[in-house]
Write an enzyme that holds these catalytic residues in place. Structure first.
Site, PDB file in Angstrom:
ATOM      1  CE1 TYR A 327      -3.292   2.914   0.705  1.00  0.00           C
ATOM      2  CE2 TYR A 327      -2.173   3.216   2.797  1.00  0.00           C
ATOM      3  CZ  TYR A 327      -3.076   3.651   1.846  1.00  0.00           C
ATOM      4  OH  TYR A 327      -3.755   4.821   2.041  1.00  0.00           O
ATOM      5  CB  CYS A 328       0.823   4.310   0.258  1.00  0.00           C
ATOM      6  SG  CYS A 328       1.370   6.023   0.231  1.00  0.00           S
ATOM      7  CG  LEU A 329       5.367   6.095   0.996  1.00  0.00           C
ATOM      8  CD1 LEU A 329       6.229   6.725   2.079  1.00  0.00           C
ATOM      9  CD2 LEU A 329       5.599   6.785  -0.329  1.00  0.00           C
TER      10      LEU A 329
END
Length: 596
Positions: A327-329
């Protein structure tokens, strides 16, 4: 709560990686700088307290670029002068009652939704502001010759100044404030003052009291910490079905916030949903860095984070294939790790799911506002002095990007209308931020956001470059329609970097709410389409027109994707495996989640 794992009681459980783990070298010695450089960096860190972390040099360069080009375009200035005169004439006619107000807010601007903004004199205030906002938008954008990064900066600063002076933020000019005071007989003002004093006391303590407590109110899915090193804890969640798929799932969350965005409350926990579908789920919980971690780099996050967790999952479950999701980074880091594994012939991954995660950063959304050589040099000086980027500094940057919703509207409603906040699990998680180590954050911003090294094949992992195109496993990629952190057009660029099988999902919502989209959630929809190897490229706009829209949550589509790539169910693995060097260390959510 700060935990020094080097001084922890060995009897409490295994703290160091097992012998079979290949650990990256110790952090580099603290960077040595001359006395004059140290003074300059200290000066910049002090300046940041008055500039909200923005580089004064970067601002000056942007303003000069804009002003010089605008000064050299006399006809454009003439158009702006004509527009200003027409605006004032229109406001005069509205004041005299000769015409009705006609300017409408931009999409998503809810500040003037209250019906009393149509009454006099409030509609004059509204009209003046909206016309000024439109004028400055025209004056700061589309100026030929201005560097795009400078245009974004100048437009942003103009927008910040206007938002601060909006009539919605001035109690005497805001009809909602007057109406609340009248109907409550002044109690709204009293409650607002009480809210202000409470928030001031919290700010002076410099400590955030979370409305919901991890491990008690949120992050409550049963599980066990089965591995810990200086950077991560690995949580293995308890099975909820009699049998499970033989391929476990490792989730890599972002380290900018605590991991439990994917394990909020029982009803909207992606972890709980996947365990109920017969999957053995593991989750990384990141250590909250301190000054002592200043020299931990991005590649150590890959090696001692993702790769250490994969080794643990392999040893505990005995699985030859592992699903991975980020998720995300965390998704970006997982992509780097997967590319390095493909390069090195490590074939343990069965699939790769990326949620609101970018691999190409040329359209990296509103965060590009803070990405320039001048801005990153200034930011590095801030981090160099303290060894990390503080949570308040990160929160300030995100709040500035959405100042209407996160600063001004909240201030008016809480301090002048006296409304009480009723935080939910997502709002509470949003306050549970973490610090970012100096070296890692500097490398992440420079290599990815500024230079786009991952997409262009220059980023190194383990001393050798990696390429997303080397990954030869199926992708499941999710973008969200209103994402201002990882815009879906940017997430979609993975189609250009990898030509293998790719399922792309575009879901309603924003960066967080679009991912936390459990079955049964009202007003949710998504579009999904599979791109087979060898198929021609579709632009994002063509893809959106072609992909059918489906009502409901995208989570069942993820489950179906994993099911197709998984074997027949088997008996669940144990929670930890002491014989393999991974004994249970304690109940989830572990100790790192409580670090402040």
């Amino acid at each position: 709560m700060n935990i020094d794992i080097n001084r922890a009681d060995p009897a409490a459980g295994q703290l160091m990686p097992p012998a079979h783990r290949v650990v990256t070298p110790s952090p580099l010695p603290r960077e040595r700088v001359s006395t004059t450089d140290a003074i300059d960096r200290a000066l910049h860190a002090a300046e940041a307290k008055f500039t909200a972390g923005l580089s004064p040099a970067g601002l000056a360069l942007a303003m000069r670029d804009w002003a010089v080009h605008l000064a050299n375009q006399p006809m454009r200035r003439m158009d702006l002068a004509r527009q200003a005169m027409e605006d004032w004439a229109a406001i005069g006619r509205i004041t005299l009652g000769l015409t009705e107000a006609q300017t409408e807010p931009t999409d998503g601007d809810r500040r003037f939704a209250h019906p009393r903004w149509q009454d006099m004199p409030y509609r004059i205030y509204k009209e003046q502001f909206l016309r000024a906002e439109r004028w400055w938008r025209d004056a700061t954008t589309g100026i030929a010759g201005v560097d795009p990064a400078h245009e974004r900066m100048v437009s942003f600063m103009a927008r910040q100044a206007l938002d601060a002076l909006a009539p919605t933020n001035i109690p005497a000019m805001n009809p909602e404030v007057a109406e609340a005071a009248r109907t409550s007989h002044g109690q709204s003002i009293r409650e607002g003052l009480k809210n202000m004093l409470q928030d001031t006391a919290v700010a002076l303590r410099r400590q955030i009291d979370l409305p919901l407590t991890p491990g008690r109110d949120v992050a409550v899915t049963p599980g066990t910490v089965v591995y810990r090193n200086r950077l991560i804890e690995l949580i293995q969640y308890a099975p909820t079905t009699a049998t499970v798929r033989p391929e476990p799932l490792l989730i890599v969350p972002a380290w900018i916030m605590k991991y439990y965005i994917l394990d909020l409350s029982p009803h909207n926990s992606l972890v709980r949903y996947l365990t109920s579908q017969g999957y053995t789920v593991f989750m990384i919980s990141w250590h909250n860095p301190t000054e002592a971690d200043r020299d931990i780099g991005l590649d150590e996050y890959r090696a001692d984070g993702v790769m250490a967790a994969l080794d643990a999952v392999s040893a505990i479950t005995g699985a030859t294939k592992i699903h991975a999701a980020g998720y995300c980074l965390g998704g970006t880091l997982l992509s780097i790790a997967a590319a390095a594994m493909a390069r090195d012939g490590d074939n343990r991954l069965a699939s790769l799911a990326l949620f609101a995660a970018q691999t190409d950063f040329t359209e990296a959304g509103e965060l590009q506002l803070f990405i320039s050589e001048a801005q990153l040099a200034f930011l590095e000086d801030i981090m160099w002095r303290q060894g990390y980027l503080d949570t308040t500094q990160m929160a300030g940057a995100f709040q500035m990007l959405r100042s209407n919703d996160l600063i001004w509207s909240r201030m008016i409603r809480r301090y002048f209308i006296g409304e009480q906040e009723h935080p939910n699990d997502l709002m509470s998680w949003n306050e549970d931020a973490t610090r970012m180590p100096y070296r890692m954050h500097a490398e992440y911003l420079r290599h990815l956001f500024l230079h786009n090294d991952l997409a262009e094949g220059r980023l190194q992992a383990g001393g050798q470059p990696v390429a997303i195109g080397d990954i030869q496993i199926p992708f499941f990629v999710v973008g969200t329609e209103r994402d201002h952190i990882a815009p879906w057009h940017s997430v979609y660029k993975l189609h250009l970097l990898n030509r293998g099988p790719l399922t792309f999902v575009l879901t309603s919502g924003g960066h967080n709410a679009g991912i936390v989209s459990e079955p049964g959630h009202r007003d949710r929809h998504f579009a999904m389409q599979f791109r087979a190897p060898g198929e021609r490229y579709l632009s994002p706009e063509d893809w959106r027109r072609a992909a059918p829209i489906q009502e409901g949550s995208w989570w069942p589509a993820l489950r179906s994707f994993l099911d197709r790539l998984s074997g027949e169910p088997v008996a669940p693995p144990p929670l930890g495996r002491e014989a393999a060097g991974y004994p249970p260390l304690g109940a989830a959510p572990g100790i790192y989640i409580h670090e402040r």
